[in-house]
Design an enzyme around this catalytic site. Structure first.
Site, PDB file in Angstrom:
ATOM      1  N   CYS A 128      -6.400  -3.790 -13.483  1.00  0.00           N
ATOM      2  CA  CYS A 128      -6.359  -2.599 -12.509  1.00  0.00           C
ATOM      3  C   CYS A 128      -5.252  -2.811 -11.449  1.00  0.00           C
ATOM      4  CB  CYS A 128      -7.601  -2.496 -12.145  1.00  0.00           C
ATOM      5  SG  CYS A 128      -8.182  -3.929 -11.026  1.00  0.00           S
TER       6      CYS A 128
ATOM      7  N   HIS B   2       0.765  -1.065  -0.003  1.00  0.00           N
ATOM      8  CA  HIS B   2       0.095  -0.004  -0.012  1.00  0.00           C
ATOM      9  C   HIS B   2       1.058   1.219   0.097  1.00  0.00           C
ATOM     10  CE1 HIS B   2      -4.108  -1.025  -0.658  1.00  0.00           C
ATOM     11  NE2 HIS B   2      -3.528  -2.186   0.060  1.00  0.00           N
TER      12      HIS B   2
HETATM   13  C1  PEP Z   1      -4.908  -5.938  -7.062  1.00  0.00           C
HETATM   14  O1  PEP Z   1      -4.929  -6.750  -6.324  1.00  0.00           O
HETATM   15  O2  PEP Z   1      -4.115  -6.052  -7.924  1.00  0.00           O
HETATM   16  C2  PEP Z   1      -6.020  -4.992  -6.855  1.00  0.00           C
HETATM   17  C3  PEP Z   1      -6.259  -3.936  -7.757  1.00  0.00           C
HETATM   18  O3  PEP Z   1      -6.710  -4.755  -5.720  1.00  0.00           O
HETATM   19  P1  PEP Z   1      -5.931  -4.124  -4.263  1.00  0.00           P
HETATM   20  O4  PEP Z   1      -4.724  -3.595  -4.452  1.00  0.00           O
HETATM   21  O5  PEP Z   1      -6.843  -3.146  -3.758  1.00  0.00           O
HETATM   22  O6  PEP Z   1      -5.813  -5.562  -3.361  1.00  0.00           O
END
Ligand code: PEP
Ligand code: MG
Length: 567
Positions: A492, A187
């Site tokens: 994404c 994150h």
């Molecule tokens: C992913 O896992 O690539 C995603 C877009 O979701 P998050 O990063 O919110 O887990």
């Protein structure tokens, strides 16, 4: 000069002075008594002084902050002077307990009481816990927890950052983020990209740098160096020029031979959606709805949810907005959905799976999305996170239909979903590859762990093969239906924001790319320099590479524009 080599996760070159993120405040021992000759009166006086100091500090920070940060700081400042909290602590001090332990216990009782009241009051429970930690820090004479306050901009260094830390991160003060932990999909990396801050993760040893040290940070190469030399000073000046050129995106992304690649935005709420629309994003490819409710102790009401989602939809009239249902769990716990005592949360009840343990929350969320969609002009698509089996996809599609939502989809972020894409896609209308989790689960490497950053790399040929399989699954599913048009497969995950990897993904047949709006221009600029056939041949090159480093090096060597731009 001392060099630290980490993994560059958000481009940019900057020189700035170090501020270390303070360590979390440890709990004062249960039986901690008044020390030595300290009387209860002394302790009460010290407590009142500390509470006043914390109140004044938070209030002055709130005055210069804006948006969500201002709200958080104002609410916390009020709590620091709360008479109930202080009265509770004084009572405990009068039993001979230390001021630190007393405020700790009083904070716990107030937080529990607020939590039990539910609704808005329950939301304030986290503020009390934050305030008691700040008061303890002040009593101990150590730095307050959280992002440090500073009048001048600085390079923030931390072990890692949690999504909640972003609330008080002021991008006008933080020049760059450097962490000793975290991986490219952590994150910290996502936050840095969304704020457009240069960032380096997994830079072992940086937490020993003293506050005030001058460092050069290169968010592309991953280098952090003390006492910057003349070449590094020049590199910073060159980046300033590139950054201003790359801040413009005209909303149009095509390869050199005219193949259209819609670029969408990843957003966590209405404010980001407005920014993304202004930055030229052609829609939203991922609305992380859990980010709208990260500070919530209790399930948001349908009305509250409708208001949040409308804010996003209204930023994109006539455009596609892909809403992801709550992806709570693992590194994004939501108290009303997740069990914090799970031994292995990334493999636990997260994402779509919370429907097993908290039935009804998903249906109510779909109802809210449908209500918001009905009063907006956006083209609303809905997808579920962490889908692992065709049965789950079918169940989710049924729930969407019952709510009147006509474009259901799945995230492909668990390897089983990529492997069975043909069947998983049958009951839904699209798939979106979450390469962050797909990498974590393919490589069995926690995305938050710095030491595993090399495994946790979406350039891993195994991950690229799963992307390829998903696209192939969609083509096969269309053939089974006797249709020429395959269901769209977008990306994404953070991979889409890496311009070199974006080329590979387009070459693998991905139809749309969704990313932080800060990366739109860089990705569009690089895609415009290659034809679709060239992208396909770069994709083959990456797929057949023996490892992630080689895959990345092979592709980057064929895209000289990346080095020219410092990307
Ligand atoms: C992913 O896992 O690539 C995603 C877009 O979701 P998050 O990063 O919110 O887990
Ligand atoms: Mg994910």
């Amino acid at each position: 000069m001392e060099n630290f080599q980490g993994v560059g996760v958000s481009p940019g070159r900057i020189i700035g002075s170090v501020r270390q993120m303070p360590h979390p405040i440890s709990e004062p021992p249960r039986d901690e008594k008044l020390a030595g000759a300290t009387t209860a009166e002394d302790a009460v006086a010290a407590l009142r002084a500390a509470s006043k100091l914390v109140h004044a500090e938070l209030k002055s920070r709130a005055e210069t902050a804006s948006g969500a940060a201002k709200d958080v700081l104002e609410a916390t400042a009020l709590m620091a002077a709360d008479p109930m909290l202080i009265k509770g602590a004084v009572k405990i001090i009068n039993t001979g307990t230390s001021a630190e332990r007393a405020i700790w216990e009083a904070g716990a009782s107030v937080a529990e009481m607020l939590h039990n009241l539910g609704g808005y009051m329950a939301e304030r429970a986290t503020d009390v816990l934050d305030v008691r930690a700040r008061i303890v820090a002040s009593l101990r004479g150590v730095a307050a927890p959280g992002i440090p306050a500073s009048d001048t901009p600085f390079v923030l260094i931390a072990d890692d950052l949690a999504p909640a830390d972003t609330a008080t991160l002021d991008p006008a003060k933080v020049l760059a983020l450097v962490t000793s932990g975290g991986g490219p999909q952590s994150h910290t990396a996502i936050i840095a990209r969304s704020l457009g801050l240069p960032a380096v993760v997994a830079a072992h040893g940086v937490t020993s740098l003293p506050d005030g040290a001058s460092v050069f940070v290169d968010g592309a190469s991953g280098l952090v160096a003390t006492n910057p030399d003349a070449a590094q000073v020049d590199a910073v000046a060159a980046w300033a020029k590139t950054a201003s050129a790359l801040s413009q995106f005209d909303g149009n992304c095509r390869t050199a031979d005219g193949h259209l690649v819609p670029l969408l935005a990843n957003v966590g709420g209405a404010a980001e959606a407005v920014t993304a629309a202004a930055a030229g994003a052609q829609g939203v490819g991922l609305l992380r709805t859990e980010f709208c409710f990260l500070d919530r102790e209790t399930e948001p009401s349908i009305d509250e949810q409708v208001a949040e989602y409308r804010g996003v939809f209204d930023a994109f009239p006539g455009r596609k907005v892909v809403v992801r249902t709550l992806d709570a769990g693992a590194d994004k716990p939501l108290p009303f959905l997740t069990d914090s005592s799970e031994p292995n949360p990334a493999l636990g009840i997260r994402g779509y799976r919370t429907d097993l343990t908290s039935p009804g929350v998903l249906e109510r969320q779909l109802e809210a999305i449908a209500l918001a969609a009905a009063v907006s002009d956006a083209d609303v698509w809905v997808m579920a996170p962490m889908i692992a089996t065709p049965d789950e996809a079918e169940h989710f599609a049924g729930l969407c239909a019952a709510a009147g939502l006509t474009t259901p989809g799945v995230m492909v972020e668990v390897p089983s979903a990529a492997l069975t894409a043909e069947t998983i896609l049958a009951p839904v209308k699209f798939a979106s590859l979450g390469t962050n989790d797909l990498t974590q689960y393919t490589m069995a490497a926690d995305r938050q762990l710095g030491p595993l950053a090399a495994l946790n790399n979406p350039w891993q040929p195994a991950v690229l093969r799963l992307v390829h399989l998903t696209v192939a699954g969609s083509t096969a599913e269309a053939a089974t239906r006797g249709d020429d048009a395959a269901k769209p497969v977008g990306v994404c995950g953070e991979a889409a924001a890496d311009p070199a990897l974006a080329v590979v993904l387009v070459g693998l047949g991905v139809s749309t790319l969704s990313m932080t709006s800060r990366s739109l221009s860089a990705v569009a600029t690089v895609l415009a320099t290659i034809t679709l056939v060239e992208a396909q041949s770069l994709a083959s090159l990456a797929l057949s590479a023996p490892n992630a480093i080689e895959a990345r090096n092979r592709v980057r060597a064929r895209l000289p524009i990346l080095d020219q731009l410092g990307l």
